[in-house]
Design a protein around this motif. Structure first.
Motif, PDB file in Angstrom:
ATOM      1  N   THR A 184     -26.768  -2.350   4.491  1.00 54.92           N
ATOM      2  CA  THR A 184     -26.920  -3.753   4.089  1.00 54.92           C
ATOM      3  C   THR A 184     -25.549  -4.430   4.087  1.00 54.92           C
ATOM      4  O   THR A 184     -24.525  -3.774   4.301  1.00 54.92           O
ATOM      5  CB  THR A 184     -27.503  -3.877   2.662  1.00 54.92           C
ATOM      6  OG1 THR A 184     -26.475  -3.520   1.733  1.00 54.92           O
ATOM      7  CG2 THR A 184     -28.709  -2.982   2.460  1.00 54.92           C
ATOM      8  N   SER A 242     -24.251  -4.958  13.246  1.00 53.49           N
ATOM      9  CA  SER A 242     -25.488  -5.703  13.519  1.00 53.49           C
ATOM     10  C   SER A 242     -26.363  -5.788  12.270  1.00 53.49           C
ATOM     11  O   SER A 242     -27.211  -6.658  12.146  1.00 53.49           O
ATOM     12  CB  SER A 242     -26.255  -5.065  14.681  1.00 53.49           C
ATOM     13  OG  SER A 242     -26.880  -3.878  14.224  1.00 53.49           O
ATOM     14  N   LYS A 243     -26.169  -4.877  11.312  1.00 54.42           N
ATOM     15  CA  LYS A 243     -26.943  -4.900  10.061  1.00 54.42           C
ATOM     16  C   LYS A 243     -26.205  -5.659   8.965  1.00 54.42           C
ATOM     17  O   LYS A 243     -26.611  -5.635   7.801  1.00 54.42           O
ATOM     18  CB  LYS A 243     -27.215  -3.472   9.574  1.00 54.42           C
ATOM     19  CG  LYS A 243     -27.809  -2.563  10.605  1.00 54.42           C
ATOM     20  CD  LYS A 243     -29.312  -2.504  10.469  1.00 54.42           C
ATOM     21  CE  LYS A 243     -29.874  -1.473  11.432  1.00 54.42           C
ATOM     22  NZ  LYS A 243     -31.287  -1.557  11.617  1.00 54.42           N
TER      23      LYS A 243
END
Ligand code: M6R
Length: 366
Positions: free
Chosen positions: A96, A122-123
């Motif tokens: 996250t 990307s997260k």
């Protein structure tokens, strides 16, 4: 170019005191009690608010990550997970924007580590790089970072990159521990003084090379070796075993000392050399009892002990003494004799020390 040394690996082992000083330079102001690291300072809020740190790396850099897990949790009280980059990236990991990912890579070009960073980005994670090669792909792909400044590492077996990675990670742990109020001012100051003495202590250790060479001559024909350590020195046991396998082609395994009785103890007989790290403050009594268990099964013991040790000396077949330091920083010292041991065994066996078979300096394919 090898500076009078027979191999790059030996040169790079001997460069460690200087490499570590270069890593500190301009960052650790021990007398003033300051650690300056732009990559951390510029993003301090992110570090202070992070739920956890995920470290991704491969090989020796992964071992440095494991040492960092012990350092970060002990000094800064931040939960840490250490992941093989290759496993992390294919596992559908939970990441996250409250996570910080630290990627460790000497070359900055390792394909799996690079891919793991891209995935974490990307997260939404903040990605911090600990690289040696300036301007490398990983250094460019990360949001911020700290270079190890070890200088070029040519030997395929990583040596000075490992100790300088641990140095950078120690500085980060201390910096965060202080900023989070998890470490007292006096302990912070004394840790900086302790770190400052490490290069001199490595110099001292390098002077025992002949003793290590003698031990190498005794065990050069072994077919298997076991490396044991606990706590901060468990990752050093893994690293010692990796170093031996990659340059001597002798099968070796590293284990947390207490895991021995869950399997590997069955391997022990009079032909099995076992390298045990038994520093004076690292769960010493428990490691001593592991050593006794090995001895009673006729295993050959090479123990890495703290100067002045008497108990292990009486039981072990060989002891190598390291100068006293804080337990948290012992990996910077205990690693040195293990590097030398692998080096000398590989040379005795006529191996291609700097370019072992089947290996490349940077693994740019997965
Ligand atoms: O360049 P990197 O630190 O990303 O490399 C990771 C591994 O390939 C590397 O540490 C390898 O395990 C070494 N040959 C070990 O000595």
């Amino acid at each position: 170019e090898k500076g009078g040394y027979e191999h790059f690996m030996l040169k790079e082992i001997h460069e460690q005191p200087k490499a570590i000083i270069d890593t500190y330079r301009g960052r650790m102001l021990a007398d003033q009690g300051i650690i300056k690291m732009a990559g951390v300072d510029d993003h301090l809020e992110k570090f202070l608010n992070a739920d956890r740190i995920i470290i991704v790396a491969c090989g020796t850099s992964w071992h440095a990550g494991l040492v960092a897990e012990y350092l970060f949790e002990d000094i800064a009280r931040i939960p840490v997970e250490v992941e093989y980059a290759s496993e992390f990236r294919y596992r559908n990991p939970i990441i996250t924007d409250k996570d910080i990912v630290i990627a460790i890579s000497q070359s900055g070009e390792t394909a799996d580590t690079l891919a793991a960073i891209k995935l974490a980005k990307s997260k939404g994670a903040f990605v911090f790089g600990v690289c040696n090669v300036v301007g490398s792909s990983i250094a460019r792909e990360t949001h911020a970072g700290a270079y190890t400044h070890a200088g070029p590492e040519i030997g395929v077996a990583s040596t000075k990159a490992f100790t300088t990675q641990i140095t950078v990670l120690s500085l980060i742990a201390l910096k965060l521990g202080k900023a989070k109020g998890k470490i007292s001012n006096s302990l912070f100051h004394s840790h900086l003084q302790t770190l400052q003495l490490i290069p001199k202590k490595i110099e001292e250790l390098l002077a025992i090379d002949d003793q290590v060479k003698h031990i190498a001559s005794v065990y050069k024909n072994a077919t298997n070796c076991l490396y044991l350590g606990r706590g901060f020195n468990f990752p050093v046991a893994l690293e010692g075993a990796l170093k031996l396998k990659e340059i001597s082609y002798i099968h070796a395994e590293g284990y947390p000392a207490a895991e021995m009785k869950h399997g590997p103890i069955a391997l022990i007989d009079e032909n099995m050399p076992i390298i045990v790290i038994a520093t004076s403050k690292g769960h010493y009594e428990k490691v001593v009892s592991n050593i006794q268990e090995i001895k009673s099964r006729s295993g050959k013991i090479i123990a890495i002990v703290t100067q002045g040790d008497t108990t292990v000396k009486e039981i072990a077949d060989h002891t190598i003494e390291i100068p006293e330091t804080e337990e948290a920083f012992t990996p910077l010292l205990t690693t040195i004799p293990l590097q030398l041991l692998s080096y000398h065994i590989a040379v005795f066996l006529g191996r291609n020390v700097d370019q072992p078979r089947n290996l490349a300096k940077s693994v740019t394919v997965e």
